[in-house]
Design an enzyme around this catalytic site. Structure first.
Site, PDB file in Angstrom:
ATOM      1  N   ASP A   7      33.568  37.694  23.570  1.00 14.76           N
ATOM      2  CA  ASP A   7      34.725  38.479  23.251  1.00 14.76           C
ATOM      3  C   ASP A   7      34.207  39.656  22.474  1.00 14.76           C
ATOM      4  O   ASP A   7      33.949  39.520  21.459  1.00 14.76           O
ATOM      5  CB  ASP A   7      35.637  37.870  22.552  1.00 14.76           C
ATOM      6  CG  ASP A   7      37.012  38.495  22.159  1.00 14.76           C
ATOM      7  OD1 ASP A   7      37.053  39.738  22.180  1.00 14.76           O
ATOM      8  OD2 ASP A   7      38.132  37.657  22.259  1.00 14.76           O
ATOM      9  N   ASP A  31      33.355  47.754  29.831  1.00 15.00           N
ATOM     10  CA  ASP A  31      34.002  47.363  31.012  1.00 15.00           C
ATOM     11  C   ASP A  31      35.173  46.241  30.779  1.00 15.00           C
ATOM     12  O   ASP A  31      34.614  44.974  30.764  1.00 15.00           O
ATOM     13  CB  ASP A  31      33.075  46.870  32.152  1.00 15.00           C
ATOM     14  CG  ASP A  31      33.435  46.570  33.285  1.00 15.00           C
ATOM     15  OD1 ASP A  31      34.504  47.191  33.698  1.00 15.00           O
ATOM     16  OD2 ASP A  31      32.702  46.027  34.381  1.00 15.00           O
ATOM     17  N   CYS A  84      38.990  48.393  36.512  1.00 11.79           N
ATOM     18  CA  CYS A  84      39.236  48.626  37.901  1.00 11.79           C
ATOM     19  C   CYS A  84      40.646  48.739  38.218  1.00 11.79           C
ATOM     20  O   CYS A  84      41.066  48.033  39.279  1.00 11.79           O
ATOM     21  CB  CYS A  84      38.685  47.319  38.549  1.00 11.79           C
ATOM     22  SG  CYS A  84      38.899  45.641  38.009  1.00 11.79           S
TER      23      CYS A  84
END
Length: 140
Positions: A7, A31, A84
């Site tokens: 995490d 990311d 994304c």
């Protein structure tokens, strides 16, 4: 180089010497988890569970991860924020919130001259509409 799988909001400080100096990184890639709406055409299973408020739910987590990245970055270092998703709540809004919190410590850098001329990209949004509880507002 470190590659980790934990995490990121709670990545521990790493003590590097007897003076208790904390390791800082030259480069960090955040990311972050996202709704994945940018993968619809190749991830057809996403359609059945997707709803437009997924970006709202992800925003606080994404901002926390980016904040932790800032704390771990060396002065003069670079951080890249990546998703994304096409949703500005998960992209521009996260970056805008982080920059607003650290306006004197960080700056957005134009790296167009450093990337491949074959990479397709577009400018980030400077304002976007937010739909929440049946109401529409424009941000920032």
């Amino acid at each position: 180089m470190f590659v980790v799988n934990n995490d990121a909001r709670f990545f521990p400080n790493l003590i590097i010497n007897e003076h208790k100096n904390v390791l800082k990184f030259d480069r960090i890639l955040c990311d972050v988890p996202c709704s994945g709406d940018g993968t619809f055409r190749k991830n057809l299973g996403l359609w059945k569970n997707f709803h437009s408020h997924m970006g709202h739910a992800n925003h606080p987590l994404q901002l926390d991860i980016l904040e932790r990245g800032f704390k771990m970055l060396k002065r003069g270092g670079r951080i890249v924020y990546s998703t994304c998703s096409f949703n500005p709540i998960e992209n521009e809004a996260v970056v805008a919130a982080a920059v607003a919190r650290h306006i004197k410590q960080i700056r957005i850098v134009d790296v167009r001259k450093e990337i491949s001329p074959h990479l397709k990209y577009r400018e980030g949004l400077t304002n976007w509409k937010v739909y929440h509880n049946g109401k529409e507002t424009t941000h920032p």
